[in-house]
Design an enzyme around this catalytic site. Structure first.
Site, PDB file in Angstrom:
ATOM      1  N   HIS A   1       0.824  -1.222  -0.068  1.00  0.00           N
ATOM      2  CA  HIS A   1       0.048   0.082  -0.077  1.00  0.00           C
ATOM      3  C   HIS A   1       0.813   1.300  -0.061  1.00  0.00           C
ATOM      4  O   HIS A   1       0.410   2.358  -0.184  1.00  0.00           O
ATOM      5  CB  HIS A   1      -1.115   0.113   0.989  1.00  0.00           C
ATOM      6  CG  HIS A   1      -0.386   0.204   2.511  1.00  0.00           C
ATOM      7  ND1 HIS A   1      -0.174  -0.800   3.566  1.00  0.00           N
ATOM      8  CD2 HIS A   1      -0.079   1.419   3.246  1.00  0.00           C
ATOM      9  CE1 HIS A   1       0.270  -0.202   4.477  1.00  0.00           C
ATOM     10  NE2 HIS A   1       0.508   1.074   4.418  1.00  0.00           N
TER      11      HIS A   1
ATOM     12  N   ASP B   1      -0.165  -7.746   1.351  1.00  0.00           N
ATOM     13  CA  ASP B   1       0.432  -6.409   1.330  1.00  0.00           C
ATOM     14  C   ASP B   1       1.946  -6.059   1.449  1.00  0.00           C
ATOM     15  O   ASP B   1       2.416  -5.489   2.245  1.00  0.00           O
ATOM     16  CB  ASP B   1      -0.118  -5.685   2.849  1.00  0.00           C
ATOM     17  CG  ASP B   1      -0.300  -4.113   2.623  1.00  0.00           C
ATOM     18  OD1 ASP B   1       0.202  -3.697   1.757  1.00  0.00           O
ATOM     19  OD2 ASP B   1       0.020  -3.557   3.777  1.00  0.00           O
TER      20      ASP B   1
ATOM     21  N   SER C   1       4.651   2.771   7.771  1.00  0.00           N
ATOM     22  CA  SER C   1       4.145   1.357   7.030  1.00  0.00           C
ATOM     23  C   SER C   1       5.374   1.052   6.235  1.00  0.00           C
ATOM     24  O   SER C   1       5.963   1.971   5.377  1.00  0.00           O
ATOM     25  CB  SER C   1       3.085   1.819   6.022  1.00  0.00           C
ATOM     26  OG  SER C   1       1.857   2.040   6.834  1.00  0.00           O
TER      27      SER C   1
END
Length: 472
Positions: free
Chosen positions: A111, A141, A214
């Site tokens: 992402h 992911d 992230s």
């Protein structure tokens, strides 16, 4: 005269003991300074740029369709034209990553780089390099990047399976763009299943993770990467004490496949599963709720070819315990398609071992359909249900071979109290297939009172088991 002296000595001794205790506690806390010095150079900042199309009137109109009020003012436009010129806007985002090889391979979250036109990696020495996206995997992911550089600092890879709950862990990343921010905490739980995240048994921590973290690494006290920070649970948009990381063993498997073939292949059984509740455990003869209950089997799937049947409870995969249904997808997903795996199942109250050649997960699940014969009139039973023959339209729509259709579930009846609703299709009771309303009524009549029995139903195309306690 002696008492005040003794009291003062006692007080000093107490203070000394307290200070000693605090000093011992302080020494017991981990010192992360050396870990950060050694590991931080291999952590990178990732910024992406994405071009989006937007229509605007002098830069003020919102994106999307022209509001109806503007249609009246501008009238009909020639086909393909609008009163607002299309404008290109650059949308930017930030994330983190870490270098896993000296020749420039980098791991991050999917992402972080999804739909990006350009990915720029900023190293700890302030160099900025354009990265190539080698491959991405939405199911985990994960994304693998490559920069054109040699002799880069790399992280040490650890074993996420060896992590223990309560163990200290540390994150390095770029929350809100603040490069190389360090936060620490402990492992809160392992093997967490999150909604819509089927193939990742997440590591839960209380490490402060925020937007920009992230894709960054999660380290153990040895300075080894044991996870990739991926998600947070939040109601405010910021950190609330629940952070989730992808285990490094999962990440390495994904990275290897992305590097070798540009995509990820996962093991697949072709079954629908559900948790085993306390009442279902009793009805299947289990001492406690455990395992993954097979609610439906794709007749063309690997599970069916290997002998797995609806109503089986999978307890182990290759000697790995399946405590709940969420444990099964990652356990099967880690098996390479074509490999045989050992499944310990419970069927008809007996343990059995099956050796199943795992298939490859398709992009979209296959649905099989069969033609159905029509049946006979409705009936009422001791469960508080009124059922009728299964309409042909439902058979075709939901791919049900046989069963009865619930037209009434009395509110105070045992079936309704267990969760059965009007419109459900009842497929089996106590392991026996339901074929007609009359046969179903006979089955219900024979059930012993005050015992739980497993009833399989199909609701809006989804198969599941419900435990029904039979009344007096």
């Amino acid at each position: 005269m002696l008492r005040p002296i003794f009291f003062l000595q006692y007080l000093l001794l107490t203070i000394l003991l307290l200070l000693t205790s605090l000093s011992v506690q302080a020494r017991a806390l981990p010192d992360f300074t050396q870990l950060v010095e050694e590991a931080a150079p291999a952590v990178v900042n990732i910024s992406t740029t994405q071009t989006v199309q937007r229509r605007s009137a002098r830069g003020l109109a919102p994106p999307g369709e022209i509001p109806e009020i503007f249609r009246h003012f501008f009238g009909e436009m020639p086909e393909g034209q609008t009163p607002f010129p299309e404008q290109q806007q650059k949308r930017q985002s930030l994330g983190s990553g870490f270098i896993i090889s000296e020749d420039g391979y980098i791991l991050t979250n999917n992402h972080v780089v999804e739909n990006a036109d350009e990915v720029i990696v900023r190293l700890s020495d302030r160099r900025e390099l354009i990265a190539e996206v080698i491959g991405t995997d939405t199911s985990s992911d994960m994304a693998l990047l490559k920069v054109d550089a040699k002799g880069l600092p790399v992280v040490k890879i650890g074993n996420s399976d060896a992590l223990k709950v309560g163990e200290w862990v540390l994150a390095i990343g770029s929350p809100f763009g603040f490069d190389h921010s360090v936060t620490a905490g402990i492992v809160s739980a392992k093997g967490r299943a999150l909604p819509n995240e089927t193939y990742v048994p997440f590591i839960q921590t209380d490490v402060a993770i925020n937007p920009g973290n992230s894709g960054g690494p999660l380290f153990n006290l040895k300075g080894e990467v044991v996870g990739i920070n991926s998600q947070i649970y939040t109601r405010s948009g910021g950190f609330m004490g629940l952070s989730f990381a992808i285990p490094m063993q999962v990440a390495l498997d994904v990275a290897d496949q992305l590097k070798e073939q540009g995509r990820v292949s996962r093991g697949w059984l072709g079954v629908a599963i559900q948790d085993v509740s306390r009442d279902l455990a009793e009805s299947f003869g289990l001492d406690k709720p455990q395992g993954a209950l097979i609610a439906n089997v794709d007749p063309q799937g690997a599970g069916a070819r290997g002998g797995i049947k609806t109503g089986d409870i999978i307890l182990e995969v290759n000697k790995q315990a399946i405590d709940s249904s969420s444990d099964l997808p990652p356990a099967v997903g880690r098996i390479r398609p074509g490999e045989k795996a050992r499944f310990l199942i419970l069927r008809d109250g007996k343990h059995r071992t099956l050796h199943v050649a795992v298939g490859e997960r398709p992009d979209e699940p296959r649905v099989s359909r069969t033609e159905q014969p029509a049946a006979e009139p409705a009936s009422v039973d001791r469960l508080g249900l009124r059922v009728e023959i299964l309409p042909a339209a439902l058979k075709e729509r939901w791919s049900v071979e046989s069963g009865v259709h619930v037209v009434e579930a009395r509110r105070d009846g045992a079936a309704a109290l267990a969760g059965i609703r009007q419109g459900d299709v009842l497929v089996s009771l106590g392991g026996e297939s339901i074929k007609t309303p009359a046969q179903f009524a006979t089955l219900v009549q024979k059930l012993p009172a005050n015992q739980s029995v497993a009833l399989r139903l199909v609701r809006r195309g989804n198969s599941q088991f419900i435990a029904v306690r039979i009344p007096e």
